[in-house]
Write an enzyme that holds these catalytic residues in place. Structure first.
Site, PDB file in Angstrom:
ATOM      1  N   GLN A 191     -24.014 -33.290   0.801  1.00  0.00           N
ATOM      2  CA  GLN A 191     -23.386 -33.158  -0.517  1.00  0.00           C
ATOM      3  C   GLN A 191     -21.861 -33.142  -0.415  1.00  0.00           C
ATOM      4  OE1 GLN A 191     -25.818 -30.271  -3.123  1.00  0.00           O
ATOM      5  NE2 GLN A 191     -26.273 -29.618  -1.026  1.00  0.00           N
ATOM      6  N   LYS A 222     -24.337 -11.458  11.942  1.00  0.00           N
ATOM      7  CA  LYS A 222     -24.463 -12.841  12.398  1.00  0.00           C
ATOM      8  C   LYS A 222     -23.175 -13.606  12.066  1.00  0.00           C
ATOM      9  CE  LYS A 222     -28.643 -12.034  13.804  1.00  0.00           C
ATOM     10  NZ  LYS A 222     -28.809 -11.660  15.228  1.00  0.00           N
ATOM     11  N   ASP A 264     -20.131 -16.572  20.072  1.00  0.00           N
ATOM     12  CA  ASP A 264     -21.194 -15.860  20.824  1.00  0.00           C
ATOM     13  C   ASP A 264     -21.689 -16.551  22.089  1.00  0.00           C
ATOM     14  OD1 ASP A 264     -20.849 -14.340  18.574  1.00  0.00           O
ATOM     15  OD2 ASP A 264     -22.910 -14.446  17.868  1.00  0.00           O
ATOM     16  N   CYS A 301     -25.768 -17.726  14.000  1.00  0.00           N
ATOM     17  CA  CYS A 301     -24.394 -17.206  13.917  1.00  0.00           C
ATOM     18  C   CYS A 301     -23.347 -18.273  13.617  1.00  0.00           C
ATOM     19  CB  CYS A 301     -24.059 -16.447  15.189  1.00  0.00           C
ATOM     20  SG  CYS A 301     -25.000 -14.911  15.290  1.00  0.00           S
ATOM     21  N   LYS A 335     -18.484  -8.632  16.582  1.00  0.00           N
ATOM     22  CA  LYS A 335     -19.054  -8.664  15.230  1.00  0.00           C
ATOM     23  C   LYS A 335     -20.449  -8.045  15.226  1.00  0.00           C
ATOM     24  CE  LYS A 335     -20.668 -13.486  15.598  1.00  0.00           C
ATOM     25  NZ  LYS A 335     -22.104 -13.201  15.572  1.00  0.00           N
TER      26      LYS A 335
HETATM   27  C1  C5J Z   1     -26.504 -15.800  17.306  1.00  0.00           C
HETATM   28  C2  C5J Z   1     -28.694 -14.810  17.043  1.00  0.00           C
HETATM   29  N1  C5J Z   1     -25.388 -15.647  17.984  1.00  0.00           N
HETATM   30  N2  C5J Z   1     -29.328 -15.976  17.057  1.00  0.00           N
HETATM   31  N3  C5J Z   1     -27.357 -14.721  17.250  1.00  0.00           N
HETATM   32  O1  C5J Z   1     -26.812 -16.862  16.796  1.00  0.00           O
HETATM   33  O2  C5J Z   1     -29.312 -13.781  16.878  1.00  0.00           O
END
Ligand code: C5J
Length: 220
Positions: free
Chosen positions: A201, A131, A23, A161, A128
């Protein structure tokens, strides 16, 4: 290749690894997009562009698979449930007209990947609606078709995301490495917490490492 990562070295077989850039769109990184409409300072995200570009160029030089994702909805919003659209600021919601076109809508100027990281021919672009990069997309099939087993992640935002996509990938059996200086959040505390959660972990979600370590290993 062995990458010195946290919490322990990450095995990277270049032919079986894809670089996934989450993104890096104008909607999140430039003024006037979705990120700013939520009240965020987008300049924080702009800071990772040079490091991200350096890794992308190195990966391309080695002929590795590159996947770009965009958080993106259909113009009729059929893939944007009210539970998503009705959150955030009422001033400018997903689908509303903003300075860079309709917010988070496919084909609009603001929905494109920033010029510095724009996809080139042969690279995969995944739109997409969620997220996570695997929800309601063809990503898993694209990776399986190419026998990809590991993913190197960059992009924004770390705790939304990027983290969601890494968790989805982890559940599907991919080993995931997140490059620490090639991901960012509007909230520095959320970024550091997300990095901690991912590698806690015994790498419960995945590994993290600075991009310089990966670049040195690729050059060596
Ligand atoms: C992403 C969002 N790409 N924060 N989207 O992280 O809404």
């Amino acid at each position: 290749m062995q990458i010195k990562a946290t919490p322990f070295p990450f095995n990277l077989e270049p032919a079986r690894t894809a670089l996934v850039i989450i993104d890096m769109q104008r909607d999140f990184i430039e003024p006037g997009g979705f990120g700013e409409t939520l009240g965020n300072d987008v300049s924080l995200l702009q800071a990772i562009i040079p490091a991200t570009q350096k890794v992308l160029h190195a990966w391309r030089r080695q002929g590795g698979l590159v996947i770009h994702t965009r958080e993106s909805h259909r113009p009729d919003l059929a893939d944007c449930p009210p539970a998503k659209r009705n959150r955030g600021t009422p001033a400018l919601r997903i689908g509303d007209q903003g300075p860079m076109g309709r917010i988070l809508i496919a084909g609009e100027p603001g929905n494109q990947i920033i010029e510095a990281l724009a996809p080139i021919e042969g690279e995969v672009v995944i739109d997409k609606p969620g997220k996570g990069a695997f929800y309601a997309t063809a990503l898993h099939g694209e990776l399986q078709r190419r026998a990809i087993r590991s993913l190197v992640f960059m992009g924004v935002t770390t705790e939304v995301c990027v983290q969601t996509s890494m968790r989805e990938a982890n559940d599907r059996g991919y080993d995931c490495l997140l490059l620490e200086d090639c991901t960012e959040s509007y909230f520095p505390g959320f970024k550091s917490a997300a990095l901690e959660m991912i590698r806690a972990q015994g790498a419960i979600v995945g590994w993290t490492a600075p991009s310089a370590i990966l670049l040195a290993a690729m050059e060596g």
